[in-house]
Write a protein that holds these residues in place. Structure first.
Motif, short mmCIF file in Angstrom:
data_model
loop_
_atom_site.label_atom_id
_atom_site.label_comp_id
_atom_site.label_asym_id
_atom_site.label_seq_id
_atom_site.Cartn_x
_atom_site.Cartn_y
_atom_site.Cartn_z
N TRP A 44 0.83 -1.20 0.00
CA TRP A 44 0.00 0.00 0.00
C TRP A 44 0.87 1.26 0.00
O TRP A 44 0.58 2.22 -0.72
N ARG A 45 1.95 1.27 0.79
CA ARG A 45 2.85 2.43 0.81
C ARG A 45 3.47 2.64 -0.57
O ARG A 45 3.59 3.78 -1.04
N THR A 46 3.87 1.57 -1.21
CA THR A 46 4.46 1.69 -2.55
C THR A 46 3.45 2.26 -3.54
O THR A 46 3.75 3.17 -4.31
N ALA A 48 0.73 3.99 -2.89
CA ALA A 48 0.27 5.34 -2.53
C ALA A 48 1.38 6.37 -2.70
O ALA A 48 1.13 7.47 -3.22
N GLU A 49 2.59 6.05 -2.27
CA GLU A 49 3.66 7.03 -2.25
C GLU A 49 4.40 7.12 -3.59
O GLU A 49 4.77 8.21 -4.04
N GLU A 50 4.65 5.98 -4.21
CA GLU A 50 5.44 5.98 -5.44
C GLU A 50 4.59 6.06 -6.72
O GLU A 50 4.98 6.70 -7.69
N GLY A 52 1.07 6.82 -6.46
CA GLY A 52 0.08 7.85 -6.20
C GLY A 52 -1.35 7.43 -6.48
O GLY A 52 -2.18 8.26 -6.87
N SER A 55 -4.30 9.36 -4.85
CA SER A 55 -4.38 10.81 -5.11
C SER A 55 -5.02 11.15 -6.44
O SER A 55 -5.27 12.32 -6.72
N ASP A 117 -2.07 10.93 0.06
CA ASP A 117 -0.73 10.34 0.14
C ASP A 117 -0.72 8.98 0.83
O ASP A 117 0.33 8.35 0.99
N GLY A 118 -1.90 8.51 1.24
CA GLY A 118 -2.00 7.18 1.82
C GLY A 118 -1.65 7.09 3.29
O GLY A 118 -1.73 6.00 3.87
N SER A 119 -1.25 8.20 3.91
CA SER A 119 -0.88 8.16 5.32
C SER A 119 -2.09 8.03 6.23
O SER A 119 -1.98 7.60 7.37
#
Length: 392
Positions: A44-46, A48-50, A52, A55, A117-119
Motif C-alpha cells: 500500500w505504501r508503494t 500510494a507514495e510511489e 500515487g 491521489s 498520500d495514503g498516510s
C-alpha cells in the motif's frame, strides 16, 4: 467517444502491472488477507507514495494529482486482476468522494491530503442494520448538542458492512437528522465500537461500527443528492474491480485449457470449451466497455452518470458471476480447493455482486430513470421526525 487510453494512462497501467506482479503473487495476497490489517501495508505504501494511486481523483489544491475517477478505475481494475486487498476503495473512493461532496472547505483541506498520500486510511459508515446503502436514511441518528443545526453533533446507532472499518483512522458517517440525511466527520474515532464482520471474500474487510453519544461535526446536512452521486461513484469503482477479476478468470481458464490433457489432447482444443471461453471473452469485453463508459462519466461529472453507473453495476456484476462460474467449471475439481485461486475469483464475484446494491436493484433503478418502471410511492411526510430523539 474514444475510450482508448492516453500515453499517461497506459504508463499508469504498465507501472501498476509491474508493481503488482512483484508484490501481489497468490501467496502474497493470501498472506496479506490473513494479516491483522487485511492488506499488505508495504505494498500500500508503494502504491500510494510511489505510484500515487490514492491521489488520482483528488484535486491538486487538496494534495491530490488532479486526474479523474477514470484513472482510479484503471487502478481498481489492476487490483481486481491480482485480487490484491487494500484500502483504496474505502479510503480514496468512498471517503474521498464524501469529503469532496461536503460543504466544508476546511475539512477538505485538512482530510484530503492524508487520504491522497495514503498516510490516512478513511472510510464511510453508511449501510444500516439491513445492509442497505440508502440515500434517504441511515442506521445512525445525529442530534445537535444545542438548538439549531450549527455547532457539534452527537451520533447514535450503528452502521454495517463498513469497508476497512476496523482499521480506518478517519471516519465519515451518513446519519439521519430531523431535517433529512447528512454527512458527518467523527471527531473521536476511538469512541466508536468496532467489530470485524467475516466476509465470503477474505480479501475484503468489513466491520460493524456502533455509535453511542459519539461527537461529530457536520460536513453537509442536505446530503441526499450528494449520496446519490457518492453511490454512483462507488458502484463504478466496484464495476472496474469486477472487470479486472473477470479478466483474471478468463486468463486462468485459457491457460489451464492449454495445459490440461484429456483423451490425449489439451482440453482447450475441444470445440465445446472453445465456445464457452469465447462467451467468457464477450462477457469481459462488454463489461470493460460498460465500466469504462461509466468511469468516464464519473470523471467528467457528466449528466448521464446515474444511468451509466446503474448499467455498469448491473452488467459487470452479472458478467463476473458468469465468468467465475465458468472458471470453476473449466478447472474442474481443483477449482473448489483452497489452494487454487479459482475459489478466490468465485468468492469475489459473490461478495461484490451485493456491494452497494444487487444487480437486480440497479436494473430496477435504471428502469425507473429511463421511465420504463413507475417510481415507488414516497414515504409519508414526517415519518423520520417522529423517530428522532429530542436534542439535549
Amino acid at each position: 467517444m474514444d475510450f482508448s487510453l492516453t500515453d499517461e494512462q497506459n504508463e499508469l497501467v504498465k507501472t501498476l502491472r509491474a508493481v503488482l506482479n512483484r508484490h501481489a503473487s497468490s501467496a502474497a495476497v493470501r498472506s496479506a488477507a490473513d494479516s491483522e490489517a487485511g492488506y499488505d501495508a508495504g505494498l500500500w505504501r508503494t502504491l500510494a507514495e510511489e505510484v500515487g494511486v490514492a491521489s488520482l481523483a483528488i484535486p491538486e489544491e487538496y494534495g491530490g494529482a488532479g486526474f479523474t475517477w477514470f484513472e482510479t478505475g484503471l487502478v481498481l481494475e489492476a487490483l481486481g486482476y491480482h485480487l490484491a486487498p487494500g484500502p483504496l476503495l474505502a479510503s480514496a473512493v468512498l471517503a474521498a468522494a464524501a469529503v469532496l461532496e461536503s460543504e466544508d472547505d476546511e475539512a477538505r483541506e485538512r482530510l484530503l491530503p492524508g487520504i491522497a498520500d495514503g498516510s490516512s486510511i478513511a472510510t464511510l459508515a453508511w449501510a444500516d442494520e439491513r445492509g442497505a446503502w440508502s440515500t434517504t436514511g441511515s442506521g445512525i441518528i445525529a442530534v445537535p448538542q444545542s438548538a439549531g443545526t450549527g455547532g457539534n453533533w452527537t451520533l447514535n446507532g450503528s452502521a454495517t458492512l463498513v469497508l476497512d472499518g476496523a482499521s480506518a483512522d478517519t471516519l465519515i458517517a451518513v446519519a439521519a437528522t430531523a431535517e433529512g440525511v447528512g454527512l458527518f466527520e467523527v471527531l473521536d474515532p476511538a469512541a466508536v465500537r468496532r467489530i470485524n464482520t467475516p466476509a465470503v471474500d477474505t480479501t475484503i474487510r468489513f466491520a460493524t461500527l456502533t455509535f453511542d453519544q459519539v461527537p461529530a461535526r457536520a460536513l453537509r446536512l442536505d446530503a441526499g443528492a450528494s449520496l446519490e452521486k457518492i453511490r454512483d461513484i462507488a458502484v463504478v469503482a466496484v464495476s472496474c474491480l469486477q472487470v479486472g477479476t473477470a479478466q483474471r478468470g478468463l486468463d486462468m481458464s485459457v491457460d489451464y485449457s492449454k495445459q490440461r490433457v484429456q483423451f490425449g489432447r489439451a482440453i482447450g482444443s475441444f470445440q465445446a470449451l472453445k465456445h464457452r471461453m469465447a462467451d467468457m471473452l464477450v462477457q469481459v469485453e462488454t463489461a470493460r466497455t460498460t465500466a469504462w463508459a461509466a468511469a468516464w462519466s464519473a470523471g467528467t461529472d457528466a449528466e448521464d452518470l446515474p444511468e451509466r453507473a446503474a448499467s455498469a453495476a448491473a452488467w459487470c456484476a452479472d458478467a463476473l458471476d458468469a465468468v467465475a462460474a465458468e472458471t470453476v467449471q473449466i478447472h474442474g475439481g481443483i477449482a473448489i480447493t483452497w489452494e487454487h485461486d479459482a475459489q478466490l475469483i468465485f468468492k469475489r464475484a459473490h461478495s461484490t455482486s451485493q456491494l452497494f446494491g444487487s444487480s437486480r436493484g440497479h436494473r430496477r433503478r435504471l428502469g425507473i430513470m429511463l421511465g420504463l418502471i413507475p417510481e415507488p410511492s414516497a414515504a409519508p411526510a414526517g415519518t423520520l421526525k417522529e423517530k428522532m430523539p429530542t436534542a439535549r
